[in-house]
Scaffold this motif. Structure first.
Motif, PDB file in Angstrom:
ATOM      1  N   UNK A 126      35.659  76.190  48.702  1.00 34.59           N
ATOM      2  CA  UNK A 126      34.631  77.206  48.967  1.00 34.59           C
ATOM      3  C   UNK A 126      35.171  78.628  48.946  1.00 34.59           C
ATOM      4  N   UNK A 127      36.503  78.788  49.021  1.00 38.12           N
ATOM      5  CA  UNK A 127      37.099  80.126  48.992  1.00 38.12           C
ATOM      6  C   UNK A 127      37.692  80.358  47.614  1.00 38.12           C
ATOM      7  N   UNK A 128      37.318  81.481  47.011  1.00 39.04           N
ATOM      8  CA  UNK A 128      37.792  81.748  45.648  1.00 39.04           C
ATOM      9  C   UNK A 128      39.321  81.847  45.596  1.00 39.04           C
ATOM     10  N   UNK A 129      39.924  82.401  46.652  1.00 32.45           N
ATOM     11  CA  UNK A 129      41.396  82.507  46.672  1.00 32.45           C
ATOM     12  C   UNK A 129      42.026  81.107  46.688  1.00 32.45           C
ATOM     13  N   UNK A 130      41.394  80.165  47.400  1.00 31.09           N
ATOM     14  CA  UNK A 130      41.892  78.772  47.404  1.00 31.09           C
ATOM     15  C   UNK A 130      41.755  78.157  46.012  1.00 31.09           C
ATOM     16  N   UNK A 131      40.656  78.501  45.346  1.00 31.58           N
ATOM     17  CA  UNK A 131      40.430  77.973  43.993  1.00 31.58           C
ATOM     18  C   UNK A 131      41.543  78.432  43.052  1.00 31.58           C
ATOM     19  N   UNK A 132      41.891  79.713  43.128  1.00 32.12           N
ATOM     20  CA  UNK A 132      42.939  80.224  42.230  1.00 32.12           C
ATOM     21  C   UNK A 132      44.274  79.558  42.528  1.00 32.12           C
ATOM     22  N   UNK A 133      44.550  79.295  43.798  1.00 30.85           N
ATOM     23  CA  UNK A 133      45.792  78.575  44.152  1.00 30.85           C
ATOM     24  C   UNK A 133      45.750  77.150  43.599  1.00 30.85           C
TER      25      UNK A 133
END
Ligand code: TYD
Length: 136
Positions: A126-133
């Motif tokens: 749900x967090x875009x920063x987590x998605x990029x990681x």
């Protein structure tokens, strides 16, 4: 899953035409490339609202504009692509590992989702920063 937006595509669905209306029948694993465990639909979306800002780790989805129109922006962490859905006999297949945003809903739009798995909050990113990681 390390999929790219090139793994996502618009699929033409069958249309049984009749002067009194059309029918589109769908079967898991036949017209669409996964088994269907869940169906849900979004409707009564207020004008200007954006939904669906998240990705899934394992879920395959087919999104259909059962009524009206809307846009789906796909993002694999490198490339973005926006697809307009406005015909009930076309569906957008989305692989796991794709961030998607749903926007520009017409009034009366019904967004139908055929999904490969039951609802599972642990499958969401749900967090875009987590998605990029996750995509690294
Ligand atoms: P969510 O998938 O976050 O919707 P969107 O990204 O479009 O805003 O779901 C919103 C809420 O609905 C969330 O609390 C979980 C619940 N929900 C279910 O219980 N089952 C489902 O199949 C779906 C799709 C959502």
């Amino acid at each position: 899953m390390k999929t790219s937006i090139y793994n996502c595509n618009v699929i033409e669905l069958p249309k049984i035409h009749n002067r009194a209306g059309n029918i589109t029948p769908l079967h898991g694993g036949i017209e669409i490339p996964f088994d269907i465990q869940r169906i849900y639909y979004l409707y009564d979306v207020p004008g200007g609202e954006t939904r669906g800002g998240h990705a899934h780790k394992t879920l395959h989805q087919l999104i259909v504009a059962a009524s009206g129109s809307f846009e789906v922006t796909l993002n694999d962490g490198s490339i973005k692509k926006t697809v307009t859905l406005n015909r009930p006999n076309f569906g957008l297949y989305i692989t796991p590992g794709i961030w998607r945003d749903l926007h520009n809903f017409s009034s009366g739009a019904v967004l139908l989702v055929l999904a490969s798995h039951l609802y599972d909050e642990n499958d969401y990113i749900r967090e875009y920063s987590d998605f990029l990681l996750y995509k690294k």
